[in-house]
Design an enzyme around this catalytic site. Structure first.
Site, short mmCIF file in Angstrom:
data_model
loop_
_atom_site.label_atom_id
_atom_site.label_comp_id
_atom_site.label_asym_id
_atom_site.label_seq_id
_atom_site.Cartn_x
_atom_site.Cartn_y
_atom_site.Cartn_z
N GLY A 168 40.55 53.79 38.14
CA GLY A 168 39.11 53.94 37.88
C GLY A 168 38.55 52.85 36.99
O GLY A 168 37.64 53.08 36.21
N ASP A 189 42.04 33.56 34.86
CA ASP A 189 42.88 34.76 34.97
C ASP A 189 44.34 34.51 34.62
O ASP A 189 45.05 35.45 34.25
CB ASP A 189 42.80 35.33 36.39
N HIS A 222 6.03 44.79 30.75
CA HIS A 222 5.82 46.17 31.23
C HIS A 222 5.27 46.13 32.64
O HIS A 222 4.42 45.30 32.94
CB HIS A 222 4.80 46.89 30.32
P1 FAD Z 1 41.23 32.60 40.95
O1 FAD Z 1 39.84 32.83 41.37
O2 FAD Z 1 42.22 33.66 41.24
O3 FAD Z 1 41.67 31.24 41.64
C1 FAD Z 1 42.97 30.74 41.54
C2 FAD Z 1 43.25 29.86 42.72
O4 FAD Z 1 44.50 29.19 42.51
C3 FAD Z 1 43.41 30.63 44.02
O5 FAD Z 1 42.52 30.09 44.99
C4 FAD Z 1 44.87 30.38 44.43
O6 FAD Z 1 45.04 30.26 45.82
C5 FAD Z 1 45.15 29.06 43.73
N1 FAD Z 1 46.58 28.83 43.46
C6 FAD Z 1 47.44 29.66 42.81
N2 FAD Z 1 48.65 29.09 42.71
C7 FAD Z 1 48.56 27.87 43.31
C8 FAD Z 1 49.48 26.82 43.53
N3 FAD Z 1 50.73 26.89 43.11
N4 FAD Z 1 49.06 25.73 44.19
C9 FAD Z 1 47.77 25.62 44.61
N5 FAD Z 1 46.86 26.60 44.42
C10 FAD Z 1 47.24 27.70 43.77
N6 FAD Z 1 34.59 38.64 38.09
C11 FAD Z 1 33.31 38.59 37.64
O7 FAD Z 1 33.03 37.87 36.68
N7 FAD Z 1 32.33 39.33 38.24
C12 FAD Z 1 32.58 40.16 39.29
O8 FAD Z 1 31.68 40.81 39.79
C13 FAD Z 1 33.92 40.23 39.76
N8 FAD Z 1 34.22 41.04 40.81
C14 FAD Z 1 35.51 41.08 41.26
C15 FAD Z 1 35.82 41.93 42.33
C16 FAD Z 1 37.10 42.00 42.80
C17 FAD Z 1 37.43 42.92 43.96
C18 FAD Z 1 38.12 41.19 42.23
C19 FAD Z 1 39.52 41.23 42.76
C20 FAD Z 1 37.83 40.34 41.17
C21 FAD Z 1 36.52 40.28 40.67
N9 FAD Z 1 36.20 39.47 39.59
C22 FAD Z 1 34.90 39.44 39.12
C23 FAD Z 1 37.22 38.67 38.88
C24 FAD Z 1 37.17 37.20 39.31
O9 FAD Z 1 37.35 37.12 40.70
C25 FAD Z 1 38.27 36.41 38.59
O10 FAD Z 1 38.15 36.63 37.21
C26 FAD Z 1 38.14 34.92 38.88
O11 FAD Z 1 38.26 34.66 40.26
C27 FAD Z 1 39.21 34.14 38.11
O12 FAD Z 1 39.07 32.78 38.38
P2 FAD Z 1 40.33 31.80 38.29
O13 FAD Z 1 39.80 30.44 38.61
O14 FAD Z 1 41.01 31.98 37.01
O15 FAD Z 1 41.35 32.29 39.40
#
Ligand code: FAD
Length: 455
Positions: A175, A304, A434
């Site tokens: 949740g 992340d 408003h």
């Molecule tokens: P990611 O977006 O995960 O990107 C990492 C990238 O690295 C990926 O494309 C992957 O393929 C690539 N990668 C990994 N390892 C390798 C490798 N060895 N070689 C080459 N490429 C690689 N956040 C919000 O702020 N607002 C929202 O409304 C929201 N809604 C969400 C809803 C859902 C269902 C989910 C699952 C997440 C949501 N999030 C939201 C969270 C958000 O998606 C993440 O916080 C964000 O995408 C993190 O960004 P990032 O660049 O750290 O990683």
């Protein structure tokens, strides 16, 4: 030899690439799947597109007749709902690709394997890429663990976007915000939803009154919300899932039959063996200082993979901080005012301190219901509030929580206040338009100053 190698093209990776390039650096971005990462492809963008469709449907269903707006036969088409979501994803991804090209970011499609901090091997073709700085932006993946990981057909959030039809019933395990958003989505389209949370309340990072309001609104949509309840087993037979759920408080156990099961129990940073071998410090995620540097010189981590806030806007901002530091501009990441946004119905947004996290004596809590605003009356919305937390002594705004339609847009007032240490008086004296829902925040600010008008 590049100035900077970035692994991962999500919100962290693509933003840092563009900023670095604008700062004159020669950068290469390596992405193994689709540009845009989780957020663009299976996260923020497709979920919000789905939620916009379900919101439209439920508004027509719920309010249409009362507002005098009716359609002969209101219906939905799952294929078209999904197509709408895919279109939003494709347009966003193409936009990112265009921006990267415009900014001369070199893109390599492939899986990066870290050989050492200055050398990457591309798994698919064995090519090597060398650079002076390395940015880890590999993101995260849906968490999955026993007893769920070996049951065929249990979905994670990644799988929802390829659904061809909606189930009659679904068990959502977890949740948190992802579980709540999907519960909102499915229930709006009439799917029977069971939302199970092992902790004391859904949306456990938020205050209890937030969870209570969202629970109330989910129940109105027919969602069965089970808190303090653990899913202990799931079995699939003849296309039906049978789950055992156990109430931790009453020590009661029951079985639940559903057509689908969605696992939404959080996300795990994508920490692979090569990241571990690099020698960066890791706890839940890769550890950095406020300059986004890891313990290894010239190696940075954003988004992340750090397992800190796991939000797209945090990843993007960490990217900007990293780029500036690499370019020699001393910049620190400020985590004091990161907005949290939940696209439930009504929405939830918060920033700064929550009531549950602070000692009551040192703060003032001022709350105002949305039902006391004219705008909410025009929308026939009654569930929700704004809650301002301020310093008892110097009146500084320490936190703002909003439960309301459009709360995710309204929260910026709080972000600016918390980040810049503004007082409730300064905010209250800033004229709120408003009729708008921002008057809910105004009401709470007036209360903080003992100057209530509308209550
Ligand atoms: P990611 O977006 O995960 O990107 C990492 C990238 O690295 C990926 O494309 C992957 O393929 C690539 N990668 C990994 N390892 C390798 C490798 N060895 N070689 C080459 N490429 C690689 N956040 C919000 O702020 N607002 C929202 O409304 C929201 N809604 C969400 C809803 C859902 C269902 C989910 C699952 C997440 C949501 N999030 C939201 C969270 C958000 O998606 C993440 O916080 C964000 O995408 C993190 O960004 P990032 O660049 O750290 O990683």
């Amino acid at each position: 030899m590049y100035d900077v190698i970035i692994i991962g093209g999500g919100p962290g990776g693509y933003v840092v690439s563009i900023r670095l390039s604008k700062l004159g650096k020669n950068v290469v971005l390596i992405e193994k799947n689709e540009l845009g990462g989780t957020c663009t492809n299976v996260g923020c963008i497709p979920t919000k597109a789905l939620l916009n469709a379900s919101h439209l449907y439920s508004e027509m269903n719920d309010k249409g007749k009362r507002f005098g707006v009716t359609a002969e036969e209101l219906s939905y088409d799952v294929g078209k709902v999904m197509k709408h979501s895919k279109k939003a994803v494709t347009l966003s991804r193409k936009g990112i690709e265009h921006l990267l090209n415009e900014n001369n970011v070199e893109i390599i499609e492939g899986t990066a394997e870290i050989v050492d901090k200055g050398k990457i091997r591309i798994k698919e073709n064995g090519a090597f890429v060398e650079g002076q700085n390395l940015i880890l932006a590999q993101g995260s993946n849906p968490a999955n663990f026993p007893p769920f990981e070996n049951v065929e057909g249990i979905m994670t959030s990644d799988d929802v976007f390829s659904m061809e039809k909606f189930p009659e019933s679904i068990l959502i395990i977890g949740g948190g915000y992802i579980g709540v958003e999907f519960a909102t989505f499915f229930s709006s389209f009439g799917v029977k939803v069971n939302l199970v949370e092992v902790l004391d309340q859904i949306l456990s990072t938020e205050d209890k009154d937030v969870a209570e309001d969202i629970k109330k609104s989910l129940k109105r949509k027919g969602v069965k919300v089970l808190e303090k309840t653990e899913v202990t087993t799931v079995e699939k037979e003849n296309g039906t899932f049978t789950s055992t759920i156990k109430n931790k408080e009453k020590d009661e156990q029951q079985e639940l039959e559903t057509e689908s099961v969605l696992l939404a129990v959080g996300r795990k940073p994508a920490i692979t063996e090569d990241i571990k071998a690099l020698g960066v410090e890791i706890d839940k995620g890769v550890i950095t200082d406020d300059h986004m540097c890891t313990n290894i010189e010239n190696v940075y981590a954003i988004g992340d993979i750090k397992a800190k806030y796991m939000l797209a806007h945090t990843a993007m901002h960490e990217g900007i901080v990293t780029a500036e530091n690499i370019a020699g501009i001393d910049t620190k990441m400020d985590y004091s005012a990161i907005p949290s946004v939940i696209f439930s119905n009504p929405e939830v947004a918060s920033v700064g301190l929550r009531e549950k996290d602070v000692e009551k004596e040192k703060i003032k809590v001022s709350k105002f219901p949305i039902s006391a605003t004219g705008k909410a009356r025009t929308m026939e919305e009654r569930i929700g509030f704004a809650k301002v937390i301020s310093d008892e002594e110097d009146d500084t705004v320490l936190g703002l929580t909003i439960v309301s339609p459009n709360a995710t847009e309204m929260i910026m007032e709080g972000v600016i206040a918390v980040r810049n240490k503004l007082t409730t008086l300064q905010l209250m004296e800033s004229i709120h338009p408003h009729p708008t829902l921002t008057e809910t925040v105004l009401g709470a600010l007036e209360k903080a100053n003992d100057r209530e008008i509308h209550i």
